[in-house]
Design a protein around this motif. Structure first.
Motif, mmCIF file in Angstrom:
data_model
loop_
_atom_site.group_PDB
_atom_site.id
_atom_site.type_symbol
_atom_site.label_atom_id
_atom_site.label_comp_id
_atom_site.label_asym_id
_atom_site.label_seq_id
_atom_site.Cartn_x
_atom_site.Cartn_y
_atom_site.Cartn_z
ATOM 1 N N PRO A 167 0.797 -1.230 0.000
ATOM 2 C CA PRO A 167 0.000 0.000 0.000
ATOM 3 C C PRO A 167 0.832 1.284 0.000
ATOM 4 C CG PRO A 167 -0.968 -1.595 1.481
ATOM 5 C CD PRO A 167 0.334 -2.176 1.036
ATOM 6 N N ALA A 168 1.924 1.327 0.788
ATOM 7 C CA ALA A 168 2.725 2.549 0.831
ATOM 8 C C ALA A 168 3.439 2.790 -0.485
ATOM 9 C CB ALA A 168 3.733 2.479 1.980
ATOM 10 N N GLY A 169 4.056 1.748 -1.036
ATOM 11 C CA GLY A 169 4.768 1.894 -2.299
ATOM 12 C C GLY A 169 3.853 2.290 -3.434
ATOM 13 N N LEU A 170 2.679 1.666 -3.516
ATOM 14 C CA LEU A 170 1.725 2.011 -4.574
ATOM 15 C C LEU A 170 1.151 3.410 -4.362
ATOM 16 C CD1 LEU A 170 -0.233 -1.336 -5.153
ATOM 17 C CD2 LEU A 170 1.798 -0.475 -6.336
ATOM 18 N N SER A 171 0.966 3.804 -3.086
ATOM 19 C CA SER A 171 0.475 5.152 -2.812
ATOM 20 C C SER A 171 1.464 6.201 -3.300
ATOM 21 C CB SER A 171 0.237 5.338 -1.309
ATOM 22 O OG SER A 171 -0.803 4.499 -0.844
ATOM 23 N N LEU A 172 2.745 5.962 -3.070
ATOM 24 C CA LEU A 172 3.753 6.909 -3.547
ATOM 25 C C LEU A 172 3.761 6.958 -5.070
ATOM 26 C CD1 LEU A 172 6.090 8.861 -3.146
ATOM 27 C CD2 LEU A 172 7.623 6.886 -2.982
ATOM 28 N N ALA A 173 3.719 5.783 -5.703
ATOM 29 C CA ALA A 173 3.716 5.742 -7.165
ATOM 30 C C ALA A 173 2.534 6.524 -7.729
ATOM 31 C CB ALA A 173 3.691 4.298 -7.648
ATOM 32 N N ARG A 174 1.347 6.333 -7.116
ATOM 33 C CA ARG A 174 0.157 7.023 -7.593
ATOM 34 C C ARG A 174 0.253 8.528 -7.334
ATOM 35 N NH1 ARG A 174 -3.164 7.832 -11.493
ATOM 36 N NH2 ARG A 174 -5.106 8.813 -10.835
ATOM 37 N N LEU A 220 -9.723 4.077 8.095
ATOM 38 C CA LEU A 220 -9.169 5.223 7.370
ATOM 39 C C LEU A 220 -9.643 6.522 8.019
ATOM 40 C CD1 LEU A 220 -9.839 3.925 3.760
ATOM 41 C CD2 LEU A 220 -7.613 4.074 4.879
ATOM 42 N N THR A 221 -8.707 7.405 8.313
ATOM 43 C CA THR A 221 -9.057 8.694 8.905
ATOM 44 C C THR A 221 -9.643 9.618 7.842
ATOM 45 O OG1 THR A 221 -6.877 9.654 8.471
ATOM 46 C CG2 THR A 221 -7.151 8.446 10.551
ATOM 47 N N ALA A 267 18.112 8.298 -0.482
ATOM 48 C CA ALA A 267 17.190 7.222 -0.126
ATOM 49 C C ALA A 267 16.233 7.704 0.957
ATOM 50 C CB ALA A 267 17.944 5.977 0.341
ATOM 51 N N ALA A 268 15.007 7.186 0.921
ATOM 52 C CA ALA A 268 13.994 7.526 1.928
ATOM 53 C C ALA A 268 13.224 6.274 2.305
ATOM 54 C CB ALA A 268 13.048 8.608 1.394
ATOM 55 N N LEU A 269 12.662 6.280 3.503
ATOM 56 C CA LEU A 269 11.839 5.173 3.983
ATOM 57 C C LEU A 269 10.398 5.643 4.105
ATOM 58 C CD1 LEU A 269 13.996 3.889 7.009
ATOM 59 C CD2 LEU A 269 14.374 3.504 4.567
ATOM 60 N N ILE A 270 9.460 4.789 3.709
ATOM 61 C CA ILE A 270 8.040 5.083 3.882
ATOM 62 C C ILE A 270 7.339 3.830 4.395
ATOM 63 C CG2 ILE A 270 7.988 6.860 2.083
ATOM 64 C CD1 ILE A 270 6.602 4.823 0.251
ATOM 65 N N GLY A 271 6.065 3.980 4.772
ATOM 66 C CA GLY A 271 5.257 2.842 5.197
ATOM 67 C C GLY A 271 5.812 2.182 6.449
ATOM 68 N N ASP A 272 5.582 0.881 6.562
ATOM 69 C CA ASP A 272 6.056 0.135 7.725
ATOM 70 C C ASP A 272 7.570 0.099 7.806
ATOM 71 O OD1 ASP A 272 3.494 -0.366 8.469
ATOM 72 O OD2 ASP A 272 3.495 -2.509 8.023
ATOM 73 N N THR A 273 8.257 0.319 6.705
ATOM 74 C CA THR A 273 9.716 0.371 6.731
ATOM 75 C C THR A 273 10.192 1.542 7.584
ATOM 76 O OG1 THR A 273 9.713 -0.542 4.500
ATOM 77 C CG2 THR A 273 11.783 0.359 5.286
ATOM 78 N N ALA A 274 9.407 2.603 7.618
ATOM 79 C CA ALA A 274 9.723 3.761 8.460
ATOM 80 C C ALA A 274 9.094 3.609 9.840
ATOM 81 C CB ALA A 274 9.239 5.045 7.798
ATOM 82 N N VAL A 275 7.782 3.345 9.870
ATOM 83 C CA VAL A 275 7.039 3.265 11.125
ATOM 84 C C VAL A 275 6.085 2.078 11.061
ATOM 85 C CG1 VAL A 275 5.515 4.476 12.727
ATOM 86 C CG2 VAL A 275 7.101 5.786 11.306
ATOM 87 N N GLY A 276 6.337 1.079 11.881
ATOM 88 C CA GLY A 276 5.441 -0.078 11.969
ATOM 89 C C GLY A 276 4.626 0.024 13.237
ATOM 90 N N MET A 277 3.339 0.353 13.113
ATOM 91 C CA MET A 277 2.492 0.634 14.278
ATOM 92 C C MET A 277 1.829 -0.625 14.827
ATOM 93 S SD MET A 277 2.485 3.851 15.178
ATOM 94 C CE MET A 277 0.937 4.105 16.061
ATOM 95 N N PHE A 331 -1.709 2.104 8.367
ATOM 96 C CA PHE A 331 -1.900 2.485 6.969
ATOM 97 C C PHE A 331 -1.948 3.994 6.824
ATOM 98 C CE2 PHE A 331 -4.586 3.934 3.526
ATOM 99 C CZ PHE A 331 -4.002 3.324 2.430
ATOM 100 N N ASN A 332 -2.611 4.668 7.761
ATOM 101 C CA ASN A 332 -2.750 6.121 7.662
ATOM 102 C C ASN A 332 -1.394 6.820 7.682
ATOM 103 O OD1 ASN A 332 -5.777 6.423 7.744
ATOM 104 N ND2 ASN A 332 -5.471 5.292 9.634
ATOM 105 N N PHE A 333 -0.493 6.365 8.539
ATOM 106 C CA PHE A 333 0.849 6.940 8.547
ATOM 107 C C PHE A 333 1.590 6.642 7.256
ATOM 108 C CE2 PHE A 333 1.532 7.213 13.445
ATOM 109 C CZ PHE A 333 0.921 8.447 13.453
#
Length: 385
Positions: A12-19, A51-52, A279-289, A297-299
């Motif tokens: 979800p995070a990777g596809l969100s960034l791509a979109r 989803l918020t 390089a940057a981190l997103i999604g659970d790679t950055a923050v796994g809640m 998912f919201n983060f």
């Protein structure tokens, strides 16, 4: 295309960034180990995502929200939190509109994101592949895939899970909190209405939550010690149904198990930094809640959206000043709730007699009007990104 952005991970995070990079002059390459057929039609995995309001706005802007089946978008009108056998419940109300947010199944979100990418001219999907090595330097990044393919780019974004091997290759450590518990998720039917209210209670030895879906149907989330969770997963349907009915104590009437539980070990992760050279981190790679505050998912979505805003039109998307700005913004947005959640979970999974008055006191404090309003704003994210 001006520059190349490589995204490792088509979740979800990777596809969100791509979109979010649609319309950017940069070439976007997404590398995902799963096959394209799985991305196009991901199987249900039992997870219902809260989803918020802010996430809803972002997904609408990305053209994803409109792709969700209307009968699979469920309003979350109120949240209630209970402790042990006490009848007292802390209620959290929306601070904007008539809902805290909406519940959508994880597989539908993933499918909607993939569908929204169809025909995006600056996008290249490399499915069935994964990154095995990566090097970053002042002038660019070099990536090698498991089939030997070499790729060069200007920015590498790691979005390959909270247990990311790529994060380690980039020299970024992450703190991990292992709770020794496993989350079981399933769908149930019940004879009494939920009225759009989610209920979570921290019982002794387990945590149980009900997430309101269609009327008379909810997602049930049961958190148990790892060994107990394994035993539950091995039971036949009828025994799981009886066990869940016992956990719910008759508050939702007759119970029918609709899906077998899916199991997810609970580990929270937080990267020591969210960026390094190109390089940057997103999604659970950055923050796994932890799922207790429903912000994983919201983060991930917020981080992808913010990073895209910074780099989409930049002459150099891997510029250090842009990545540092993203890292600071995302840390400010996530660290308070991450630490609050970590300490909250530790408190409410502490069943010692000395901890019980403190558990009850914190819940009573949360019922005070100013705190309720703050919690409502926090959980709904009823403010612009």
């Amino acid at each position: 295309m001006d520059r190349t952005i490589i995204i490792a991970g088509g979740g979800p995070a990777g596809l969100s960034l791509a979109r979010s990079l649609a319309g950017s002059p940069h070439r976007v390459v997404v590398i995902e180990r799963q096959g394209e057929e799985v991305l196009a039609a991901p199987p249900p995995d039992g997870r219902e995502i809260a989803l918020t309001l802010r996430s809803e706005a972002i997904l609408k802007d990305m053209g994803v929200w409109q792709r969700f089946p209307r009968d699979e978008v469920h309003p979350l009108r109120e949240a209630r939190v209970r402790n042990g056998s006490s009848p007292f419940a802390m209620a959290i109300d929306p601070q904007q509109g008539d809902a805290l947010g909406h519940l959508v199944s994880n597989h539908l979100i993933r499918r909607g994101l993939f569908e929204a990418l169809d025909g995006q001219p600056n996008l290249e999907l490399r499915c069935g592949r994964q990154v095995v090595s990566a090097e970053t330097g002042p002038t660019g990044v070099a990536v090698r895939l498991d089939d030997g393919t070499a790729l060069a780019g200007d920015l590498l974004v790691a979005a390959d899970s909270r247990f990311s091997a790529l994060r380690e290759q980039l020299g970024i450590d992450a703190s991990m909190t292992r709770f020794g518990h496993t989350m079981l998720v399933a769908r149930i039917r019940h004879s009494l209405p939920h009225r759009g209210t989610s209920t979570e209670w921290f019982d002794h030895g387990r945590t149980v939550a009900l997430l309101p879906l269609a009327e008379g149907m909810s997602g049930i989330v049961v958190t148990l010690e790892d060994a107990d969770a394994r035993r539950v997963c091995a039971l036949p349907d009828a025994e799981i149904e009886d066990l869940f009915a016992n956990y719910l104590g008759g508050d939702w009437g007759e119970i029918e198990l609709l899906t077998r539980p899916s199991a997810y070990p609970l580990v929270m992760t937080y990267a020591e930094r969210f960026s390094t050279t190109r390089a940057a981190l997103i999604g659970d790679t950055a923050v796994g809640m932890h799922p207790v505050t429903a912000h994983g998912f919201n983060f991930g979505l917020l981080g992808a959206w913010r990073l895209a805003k910074l780099i989409a039109r930049a002459s150099d998307p891997g510029a250090e000043r842009l990545l540092r700005r993203y890292a600071v913004q995302h840390r400010l947005a996530t660290l308070p709730l991450y630490e609050g959640t970590r300490h909250l979970v530790k408190l409410y999974t502490d069943d010692r007699l000395l901890a019980r008055p403190l558990r009850a006191g914190v819940l009573r404090l949360g019922a005070l009007p100013p705190v309720r309003r703050m919690m409502g704003r926090l959980l709904s994210e009823a403010r612009p990104a």
